[in-house]
Design a protein around this motif. Structure first.
Motif, PDB file in Angstrom:
ATOM      1  N   PHE A 152       7.183 -12.961  11.111  1.00 14.42           N
ATOM      2  CA  PHE A 152       6.368 -12.287  10.116  1.00 14.42           C
ATOM      3  C   PHE A 152       7.004 -10.966   9.687  1.00 14.42           C
ATOM      4  O   PHE A 152       7.005 -10.612   8.500  1.00 14.42           O
ATOM      5  CB  PHE A 152       4.964 -12.046  10.682  1.00 14.42           C
TER       6      PHE A 152
ATOM      7  N   PRO B 291       0.273  -9.992  12.901  1.00 14.85           N
ATOM      8  CA  PRO B 291       0.975  -8.747  13.227  1.00 14.85           C
ATOM      9  C   PRO B 291       1.519  -8.086  11.964  1.00 14.85           C
ATOM     10  O   PRO B 291       1.914  -8.766  11.020  1.00 14.85           O
ATOM     11  CB  PRO B 291       2.123  -9.218  14.121  1.00 14.85           C
ATOM     12  N   GLU B 292       1.530  -6.776  11.960  1.00 10.62           N
ATOM     13  CA  GLU B 292       2.103  -6.008  10.844  1.00 10.62           C
ATOM     14  C   GLU B 292       3.041  -4.955  11.432  1.00 10.62           C
ATOM     15  O   GLU B 292       2.635  -4.182  12.307  1.00 10.62           O
ATOM     16  CB  GLU B 292       0.990  -5.267  10.075  1.00 10.62           C
ATOM     17  N   PRO B 293       4.283  -4.878  10.961  1.00 12.35           N
ATOM     18  CA  PRO B 293       5.175  -3.834  11.476  1.00 12.35           C
ATOM     19  C   PRO B 293       4.613  -2.454  11.171  1.00 12.35           C
ATOM     20  O   PRO B 293       3.824  -2.284  10.246  1.00 12.35           O
ATOM     21  CB  PRO B 293       6.483  -4.091  10.732  1.00 12.35           C
TER      22      PRO B 293
ATOM     23  N   GLU C 184       0.829  -1.218   0.000  1.00  7.41           N
ATOM     24  CA  GLU C 184       0.000   0.000   0.000  1.00  7.41           C
ATOM     25  C   GLU C 184       0.860   1.263   0.000  1.00  7.41           C
ATOM     26  O   GLU C 184       0.370   2.328  -0.336  1.00  7.41           O
ATOM     27  CB  GLU C 184      -0.953  -0.020   1.199  1.00  7.41           C
TER      28      GLU C 184
ATOM     29  N   ILE D 207      -4.130   1.758   8.795  1.00  9.18           N
ATOM     30  CA  ILE D 207      -4.167   0.678   7.786  1.00  9.18           C
ATOM     31  C   ILE D 207      -2.799   0.526   7.120  1.00  9.18           C
ATOM     32  O   ILE D 207      -2.198   1.477   6.652  1.00  9.18           O
ATOM     33  CB  ILE D 207      -5.245   1.002   6.722  1.00  9.18           C
ATOM     34  N   ARG D 208      -2.301  -0.704   7.100  1.00 10.45           N
ATOM     35  CA  ARG D 208      -1.036  -0.975   6.402  1.00 10.45           C
ATOM     36  C   ARG D 208      -1.052  -2.345   5.742  1.00 10.45           C
ATOM     37  O   ARG D 208      -0.017  -2.898   5.409  1.00 10.45           O
ATOM     38  CB  ARG D 208       0.153  -0.823   7.359  1.00 10.45           C
ATOM     39  N   ASN D 209      -2.267  -2.885   5.546  1.00  6.94           N
ATOM     40  CA  ASN D 209      -2.424  -4.141   4.817  1.00  6.94           C
ATOM     41  C   ASN D 209      -3.763  -4.090   4.103  1.00  6.94           C
ATOM     42  O   ASN D 209      -4.822  -4.090   4.750  1.00  6.94           O
ATOM     43  CB  ASN D 209      -2.377  -5.324   5.809  1.00  6.94           C
TER      44      ASN D 209
ATOM     45  N   ASP E 168      -1.278   4.021   7.455  1.00 10.02           N
ATOM     46  CA  ASP E 168      -0.215   4.155   8.451  1.00 10.02           C
ATOM     47  C   ASP E 168       1.029   4.830   7.882  1.00 10.02           C
ATOM     48  O   ASP E 168       1.654   5.652   8.542  1.00 10.02           O
ATOM     49  CB  ASP E 168       0.154   2.757   8.972  1.00 10.02           C
ATOM     50  N   TRP E 169       1.403   4.481   6.644  1.00  3.93           N
ATOM     51  CA  TRP E 169       2.700   4.960   6.149  1.00  3.93           C
ATOM     52  C   TRP E 169       2.728   6.450   5.886  1.00  3.93           C
ATOM     53  O   TRP E 169       3.782   7.051   5.831  1.00  3.93           O
ATOM     54  CB  TRP E 169       3.152   4.181   4.906  1.00  3.93           C
TER      55      TRP E 169
ATOM     56  N   ALA F  67      12.672  -4.182  20.594  1.00  6.54           N
ATOM     57  CA  ALA F  67      11.237  -4.153  20.871  1.00  6.54           C
ATOM     58  C   ALA F  67      10.479  -4.699  19.671  1.00  6.54           C
ATOM     59  O   ALA F  67       9.525  -5.462  19.807  1.00  6.54           O
ATOM     60  CB  ALA F  67      10.789  -2.721  21.181  1.00  6.54           C
TER      61      ALA F  67
ATOM     62  N   ARG G 184      10.019   2.172  10.628  1.00  2.00           N
ATOM     63  CA  ARG G 184       9.880   3.350   9.769  1.00  2.00           C
ATOM     64  C   ARG G 184      11.252   3.848   9.292  1.00  2.00           C
ATOM     65  O   ARG G 184      11.422   4.205   8.118  1.00  2.00           O
ATOM     66  CB  ARG G 184       9.148   4.431  10.570  1.00  2.00           C
TER      67      ARG G 184
ATOM     68  N   PRO H  68       2.308  -7.758  20.449  1.00  5.43           N
ATOM     69  CA  PRO H  68       2.611  -8.892  19.562  1.00  5.43           C
ATOM     70  C   PRO H  68       1.526  -9.963  19.556  1.00  5.43           C
ATOM     71  O   PRO H  68       1.537 -10.827  18.680  1.00  5.43           O
ATOM     72  CB  PRO H  68       3.912  -9.443  20.160  1.00  5.43           C
TER      73      PRO H  68
ATOM     74  N   PRO I 121       3.304  -3.860  16.642  1.00  3.80           N
ATOM     75  CA  PRO I 121       3.501  -5.178  17.259  1.00  3.80           C
ATOM     76  C   PRO I 121       4.595  -5.200  18.323  1.00  3.80           C
ATOM     77  O   PRO I 121       4.655  -6.155  19.103  1.00  3.80           O
ATOM     78  CB  PRO I 121       3.849  -6.087  16.070  1.00  3.80           C
ATOM     79  N   ALA I 122       5.453  -4.191  18.372  1.00  5.55           N
ATOM     80  CA  ALA I 122       6.401  -4.129  19.494  1.00  5.55           C
ATOM     81  C   ALA I 122       5.623  -4.033  20.797  1.00  5.55           C
ATOM     82  O   ALA I 122       5.958  -4.677  21.794  1.00  5.55           O
ATOM     83  CB  ALA I 122       7.323  -2.913  19.333  1.00  5.55           C
ATOM     84  N   THR I 123       4.555  -3.256  20.782  1.00  2.00           N
ATOM     85  CA  THR I 123       3.714  -3.103  21.968  1.00  2.00           C
ATOM     86  C   THR I 123       2.716  -4.243  22.090  1.00  2.00           C
ATOM     87  O   THR I 123       2.410  -4.699  23.193  1.00  2.00           O
ATOM     88  CB  THR I 123       2.974  -1.754  21.894  1.00  2.00           C
TER      89      THR I 123
END
Lengths: 294, 294, 294, 294, 294, 294
Positions: E278, F236-238, E65, F174-176, F195-196, E228, E244, F231, F227-229
């Protein structure tokens, strides 16, 4: 009949076995493993904190690239892990105070590794008896200012209320405080930097250090860090300090004040996840580097 | 300048902190933690074996209800964990042989805690030099009789081939042996009790003990146990001894022979699963009880 | 433009990389990884079963000390893992039946690795079309004889009811059956050896084998084993076969009947626990050894 | 204003949601979740036991193939989980005694799910007040007969000493007892079947049941089972009963005596390992089946 | 005799089974799984990295995206996992260099998945032989510039020192470097962006890219990311790049330079935690998208 | 015959047992545990989400230091966990819609705890029928706008497409998103903050709230967080929102709009890792605080 001497230092000491273990006399710093674990709520396991932190410390690089220094040659002596699982709480705390006092009297820089936060109060008592006007810098998610918790005045939820009996406190990163504690605040010698608003002020680090007296004791409850970085704590709270913020605050504190001792508490190792143990070990070495870099 | 003395014994010693730590001089038994971990295949982690076994040992009941005895008063001295992670393999093995020899010369009963099975050979070398005609009783899933493995003669897969250079062996519970090892058997001084058929003979325990000479060294690779009981090993094999069979064999061996030293190796702790660590610790205490019960 | 050829066999094939991968033509046995995972209740994860079993198989010793044979030289060819996660269930089952048929027509001995038990029915269909009077030997905790489950006739809870449409069954180790299935039993061509009473008869293995016709398909649901030995299944049931009982039954079956194909299903890998994966891999190699030992 | 009524029973009750939840009035059996967790040593987690056992119970097959019966239609009512984490220990125990008494007075068969073993004493007190000459059948690895432990008379290590104040005890599977407890045995109304020798007598089950009076309370500490089968306990001990032995003992007890209530305690769930939770749930349903089969 | 052809692509290839597997000839990109795992210290497990990354890749959304593109139609061919567990290190590295060279000569874009960082040097050797003036962009916590480590010049701690023998390097995110490496820096063709100060300069990404020559090889040690986000590495270091920052650096690099190949190394899967696997898979797909978006 | 009444509230309700459970009538807020778990791909486990979130909620501090308020005295009533594991999907969704409607008609503020995202659509249907012009604020990594997924229109991958049949949506984080969804966007009443790029605009929170109508339903898929916060999600999506960003967005939404109900979905507990469960519980309490603070 002599105990066998090994060809290298034994392995369970801070920093691993890269070097020979210094003599107690020659060491500038002393690591005290204090696995007190009685009242931690929710998930237990701080009793395993010192052991896992020290095991992880064998992986910490001795050269600090931030300050361009390797301080391990100043001598880091690791005391044996104290036995704090049996006997009364009062005896455990008294033992801690006595041992800390002996280390202070020998002129060493002491870093105690918890175990739960209840260990801080007797060590601060020993430090305050030797450093007039000592302030405590506390990094923590929880105010820990209850006068008693579940009828126990030595609970970790009361750790800083007990500490206040020996020294003034500056609290940073707080994001969990009860109505009962808020009501008591006006009568307490504490300055709180709440997590939700402290970082709205870009100068918060300077202001926190300004609130400290010349002699400082640093207590770091690892849940003061963001749980993304440090999930291995008994009562994680979202929000909190990043590694960059924490080290920034500590570096300035060491540069502008005299830090007389530190503790790092509440590491609750998560089986199978080594990252938090390593980060805690690196934090201990950062404290040593900031202390001895000059 | 004296190192602080604690009110009780420090915590990371075998048997936990129920009692004061005896002096080395007064102790009848010595525990040597030897976390050698270089060649273990598949999953690593035997380096954590001694630490977790000793931590678990604090939960072992000192009274043995089978024999009606509490032997801890004979004195159990825990040496510091050796540092075996760096340096050459040869240096590590030589250090083990030297330390074991010193313990033997002081008249102590030695139990070494691995770490991988490669530690056995140098300790047997030290024992065989002091006990003519020594036999080794090996409980294991694997014959470990390769002359070399991946070009390494000190691999754990060669542990007993190296040991054969110092003493004859009786092997019990074997259920993994390679064609190459089978071919070499005729020239080796070993008696093998294979797992798949030894228990078809109700007298197998008596026959295994009969095969031993008067002086015996016992080496227990924990994968000799059924993996249902002991999953925390690097290369589990279905089948194997039950706890009842293992203790039955050991009790008869101690009753009818002179056991001069033991090792318990290949504990690969599984994060989050304490049962295997505790069973290994109880096994070490069983060895001490069988040794000193009279 | 040729795909690069490696110096040794690639790693994700049964038996690891100890030897070169045989050509499909030269192989006597074919391993088919079939990670079907749609209806498994309670905990999912059979989709990871084939991958983890094959990864563990690299640790299995090729020499079988029970029979004194190394059968891998007969050639074991591992097909790529089938993609069974999308598309309709009917298409997945039809694909399995077609692939199994092709392997049978090439004269290979097929061992399929699940995945859930639903894979058995189409493979038995392919086998029964080629072997008149085929019987299925099922080792399992569950009868799996429901005609439908949650409105799904292809559920793993119906695996053997679907299989009965192609062949008679002998069921061993059963300790979970519903009232609805018990009511249907009189009309079904199945012989059940219930776990709670079969071992009261020392001759149960002989009787189970006697109940089989000359040509046999073996399906092993890993929950037929005692969960002490095999906890990595979706619906563990206390009781069940020991490793010794299971291998004793299989050995006699291969000795006295012609086994035309096998499957090993319902491995649900437990993160951090390799022992069950290894035991499942060893079981697959035992099947190959029993098949090709002569 | 009515609380919404669901289309089916809510999910967190024993036996899952296969059926509608019976009314309290109509139920013959009552499940009481009692997650008391204060003094458990070594690893904590019995507080999670009732929740995980009940979640696992949704997978238990309602038809019992051993007895050919489905007893769930007698009505199994699951009380809400008691809150036992705060307040004094004395208040928690008094609450348990009162609730148990109310269930007894309503004529229900009570199965309490722990939580630590300390819950047994107040429930036995309630039962003994209603059944003259009650005997307690205890399956356990530990004698739990200390008069006090770490200055606490309500510790789980004293659970059966407290229970002895209300009823005579028959103890089965014992393989951990302290010298202090052995010294006290002559003055205590208990019969011990030690694990290491009871199975040398093929008639041990009959003898254990013979030692019971007509009215029996059954308390099952899950560590009485072999840790191969049941690793999810706070203090595992090698040895112990197999599933077959445990159910054999229980079946005979229910057949020959009047069991008035039971408890199943010390389940310490292991994250990621569902097998022990399921076995504990199946055990509870076995108790119900043995009780109501006729 | 043909190997059976499936109805869809087999499942263990990058991107899962959403599409048919392209032919090697038609594919623009090649994924090479290289599970080299010999010298990784602390916790092992990079040998499982490629397998888990590829399994996770089935969940990556093919549409990006950020760039509004789906590049999978350019063809992504996944080679079988190389067998690198046995044989000499030199043979393993030579095999990698040969295979990479063949892929380059076929005109494919190569992404190699580790495995430990030692794989980078032979692949860079193959790339540098085909692209004059190649620069390596390294994202990493560790400088990896030791000339030898524990007497091993092929250790992952020497990965970039070996790589320097073939190409100049730009190192980003460095926060672990030894005194010995710092001493050697003046003689090495490397530009280091230290983590603790690079982000004090808002233009650090531009400066890092400016330091690269027209042809670039990208090597990403996953510990360059903040632990993290990426705890599943052998030697986590606090600090590091955010997702990022990493994607920002990579996007600019692909936009302004010609990236000829990449590797993603040191994924050490944590049992039970899929998020890092992932994220690593998504990173590989991001590299493909940045490469082929136009 | 009355069901026994406990001395304190039972333990498995939101907020733990610090206070008595309010009556349904008196409660301003209702917590509905809805462990729907049918179509979640990759790793399962959302069925355990409500149970673990509520268990963790006992540790949430009732005083909110950000707003200086304790809202629990408004009354929080926890409904029993719905049974959603069996029966048809349509029946489960209809049951949810009916129950939600009853709670709305009783004038309560409803927070539903998933379970998978499919629960949102029927609850929004109930809310939209009572609040004309309702907008949904969705925090999520995935657009979830597919019209069907694997032939299932009720898949969680279609959750928001189904929701769009009842209300307009504003999507944040949204990132997927798939190519198929992007193609459908022009015809859908949704506003997407990707998101980006959303955080390139410092005013993104204001703009997102501006896009909402006066009455708002908030649905939080926990994978919207970094997902750091967080998981513990199935996919999960970075990237994603920080805790600070999420609470900032929510606070402004509650301050400027009327939030009529919320849900928090897709918690997939990771065995052994409590931090995500606690963060999810704290998020639910934050929603209650923002709602009732005035």
């Amino acid at each position: 009949m002599a105990i066998p001497v090994y060809d290298s230092a034994p392995s369970l000491q801070f920093g691993g076995a890269l070097t020979e273990m210094p003599s107690y006399e020659a060491a500038a710093a002393v690591i005290l493993p204090a696995p007190l674990d009685r009242t931690t709520s929710y998930i237990s396991g701080t009793r395993n904190g010192p052991r896992e932190l020290i095991a992880a410390s064998a992986q910490v690089e001795l050269w600090d690239e931030e300050l361009g220094a390797d301080v391990h040659e100043r001598g880091i002596f690791t005391l044996p892990e104290m036995e704090l699982a049996s006997g009364t709480m009062q005896a455990a705390l008294a033992g801690l105070q006595r041992v800390a006092g002996q280390v202070f009297d020998a002129g060493k820089f002491l870093i105690t590794i918890g175990g739960e936060h209840s260990i801080t109060s007797p060590i601060v008592a020993a430090a305050a008896a030797r450093h007039r006007g000592l302030t405590v810098l506390q990094i923590d998610a929880h105010a820990d200012l209850r006068d008693s918790y579940q009828d126990d005045r030595d609970s970790h939820a009361c750790a800083m209320r007990r500490t206040l009996e020996h020294a003034r406190i500056v609290q940073v990163g707080i994001r969990n405080i009860s109505a009962e504690e808020v009501d008591a605040l006006p009568g307490l010698e504490t300055t709180i930097f709440y997590d939700w608003n402290m970082r709205n002020d870009p100068a918060w680090i300077a202001k926190a250090v300004d609130a400290l007296s010349p002699a400082v004791y640093v207590t770091i409850d690892l849940d003061g860090l963001d749980p993304a970085t440090m999930p291995a704590v008994g009562t994680p709270e979202p929000g909190g300090l990043s590694w960059r913020e924490l080290t920034g605050l500590l570096r300035r504190t060491f540069e502008q004040r005299t830090v007389v001792a530190c503790d790092v508490v509440e590491l609750c190792p998560i089986p199978g996840l080594v990252s938090p143990n390593f980060i805690a070990a690196k934090l201990v070495y950062k404290l040593l580097t900031y202390k001895f870099k000059s």
